[in-house]
Design a protein around this motif. Sequence first.
Motif, PDB file in Angstrom:
ATOM      1  N   PRO A 227       0.961  -0.445   0.160  1.00 32.62           N
ATOM      2  CA  PRO A 227       0.661  -1.778   0.705  1.00 32.62           C
ATOM      3  C   PRO A 227       1.817  -2.369   1.501  1.00 32.62           C
ATOM      4  O   PRO A 227       2.979  -2.095   1.231  1.00 32.62           O
ATOM      5  CB  PRO A 227       0.370  -2.613  -0.555  1.00 32.62           C
ATOM      6  CG  PRO A 227      -0.003  -1.614  -1.594  1.00 32.62           C
ATOM      7  CD  PRO A 227       0.805  -0.395  -1.294  1.00 32.62           C
ATOM      8  N   SER A 312      -9.091  -1.141   2.954  1.00 30.43           N
ATOM      9  CA  SER A 312      -8.519  -2.484   2.840  1.00 30.43           C
ATOM     10  C   SER A 312      -9.503  -3.577   3.195  1.00 30.43           C
ATOM     11  O   SER A 312      -9.154  -4.749   3.189  1.00 30.43           O
ATOM     12  CB  SER A 312      -7.288  -2.600   3.749  1.00 30.43           C
ATOM     13  OG  SER A 312      -7.639  -2.323   5.087  1.00 30.43           O
ATOM     14  N   GLN A 328      -6.292  -0.660  -1.001  1.00 24.01           N
ATOM     15  CA  GLN A 328      -5.412  -1.811  -0.823  1.00 24.01           C
ATOM     16  C   GLN A 328      -6.165  -3.126  -0.702  1.00 24.01           C
ATOM     17  O   GLN A 328      -5.571  -4.145  -0.378  1.00 24.01           O
ATOM     18  CB  GLN A 328      -4.546  -1.604   0.435  1.00 24.01           C
ATOM     19  CG  GLN A 328      -3.607  -0.421   0.334  1.00 24.01           C
ATOM     20  CD  GLN A 328      -2.744  -0.252   1.567  1.00 24.01           C
ATOM     21  OE1 GLN A 328      -2.663  -1.144   2.406  1.00 24.01           O
ATOM     22  NE2 GLN A 328      -2.102   0.898   1.695  1.00 24.01           N
TER      23      GLN A 328
END
Length: 708
Positions: A227, A312, A328
């Motif tokens: 991250p 993400s 993430q």
Amino acid sequence: FGESGIGKTTLVRDLYKRIHKKKEFEVQAMERFAPYLTATNILQQIVQQLTDDDKNCPKEKALEMLKVVLGEKKYLLVIDGEVSGTEWKNILTSLPAGARGSRIVHITQGKPEEPPSSYRHLSIQVKKLKEEDIMELFIKRLPKEMQDENFIKHHREIICKITQGLPLAVVLLSGLVQTKEFPVEWEKVFDYLKSKQSNRLDSMLSVCFDDLPHELKCCFLYFAALPTNTTIEARNLVCMWIAEGFIRSKGGKSMEKIGYIYLNELINRNLVNPVKMDDDSSFGSMFVTIQNKVHEFLQIEAHEASFVEVHSGDDIPTLTSARRLSLQNYTEKYAVLAHPLPKLRSIFSQYEQEPKGPDHGRRSKRSPTYHVFHLSQRRVVSSMRKKDIRSHIKELFHGSEYLRVINLQGIDIGEKLTNAIGNVVHLQYLGITSCSVTKIPSSIGRLTSLQTLDVRETNVRKLPRAFWMIKTLRHVFGFALELPKQIGNLRQLHTLDSIDLKVSEQALNETLGEMIHLEFLSIWHISHDNVVDLPGALDNLESLRTLILHGIIPSSVFTTSSLRRLKFMFLNGDLPYSYYKDDDKHVFFLPNLIMLSLEGTNITQEFISKLSELHSLATLVLYPGSYKDKELVFSSLRFPRLRKIKIIDVQVLEKVKIEVSVLPKLKELEIHSHHTGHYYEIDMGDDEHGQIMRIMVDLKKEDAVNKE
């Protein structure tokens, strides 16, 4: 605030360290956060950092504990990361007012909104560098042999034009040109970047990346799987590189050593930033980070090269062909695991974590900081969600048989890791951290290629016997793990961090003493029952570089010739005085020891004098309980390489006398005391060496005297 790459974090971190050393605030914390976390999660992590290491901060008690920790104290909080306006207001309204002079600093890219009217608010925009500052920074980042001011001055205009005053661009350009033949190839680099009229930073990043050798490209791309705006432990990173097959031993150097050479190369090129979290840490405890703009570039490169798939967003992409998967996002994060991932080689995550038990992660507050920094959200999930997670993980282990790296942080998989872990027979790195796991199944013994196990920040205290039979083990990370009575051939083991001798009854020579290639060893709860056997085991560990001992310290630790490679030693506990008399039978024999940290050892001036026999000693740190005399003197025996002396709250100490002539390399002297009646005398002596020394004396009482 200011654009990405302008140097906000670097500037604030430098100031933070200076303020921290001066002890201007009763409470200080600086944390980096992944983007757009909730106020509660941010405050919870801050509280977790400020509370004792053996105490947990459940999310629902974060605000209550925050008031206890900060209360009416003068505090400084630095929050580094993007936070929405709503959550920022929630943070401010949740914080206690504190004592007069308390400060909150927020590092962000865009100009923040006005805070509640009760706060005095100041926005500071960090602007680009002027020409003089550009050139100063550019030259500062070059090796001395390349700092030809005439040549650099000749190219001043083009350097300023290429970098456009952005500090990130300046350090990247400096890192790039120092890999080129000086000055012949510098011209080519300048001409190429000059031809790029727009997005020069992107062009520079591309050139920096293309300039890397192939093996370094893979290592550098690995940061894309982690991250943004987080801090990474160097040794964990190197272990994952090894597990991925990026590193091979060569030239007689171990894979770990090659890994650190690669990491150093990335640091020297200014692509990776070292973060020195503890002044007294060894290199093995170093943390690194990369700038957000660099991380953004790497994610684009990694995606185009199909190096890693980053989940993400809120969507659930089809990832059946993914070789590396990084989770993430913070919504619908578990659903992606429901799909089969037959080609998967690596999986990374930073999930929310459950509240930890009362004995979770217990360790001394002043022990070396070598645990992973967990920067994930922590959220109590429903029982149905828990069931789904466990089911997904079990199916993942059944269906992804080619996995080599598993690094799952904070995921709640119950108290026991599923038996299906034994199916991932190619696994080389297993990290299950920051969660409620208490038991590892015996099926782990089927992982005959396993090199690294990381179960820190869990309740795992005992590993199955089958685990200790895996011959390929190189690194074991946990907290106070029970040492078994029988082990396999663990002669490849490099790191054992840490073991608990409280329940150990076996002959240590047949277990610990068999790990002859250990380089990092941490031991807790050394008692009168096992301290007799420990020296015999340590005598076999001739490769040790770092040794951490808590409890009764063995009498031979300073005099044995087997620890001749030892560089860093941290001792916390009773150090028998009678063994260190000034005679020929007790000569200190640690020729490579460069750093010594003592706490609770109750040593005397006689012991300090004996330390002069350690000719490589560069740093000496004395913590509470380490010294029992009222006067500490460095004035007769020579310490040829001692560069730093640090004294922290040594209770009975009243006077410190230092004659610089016997410390020719001394650069830093730090004394911090919050006890009354202390008097410090610093005798400079005949300063014939002309050295420059930084002296810091921090006393709580105003009537204390500091003479120079």
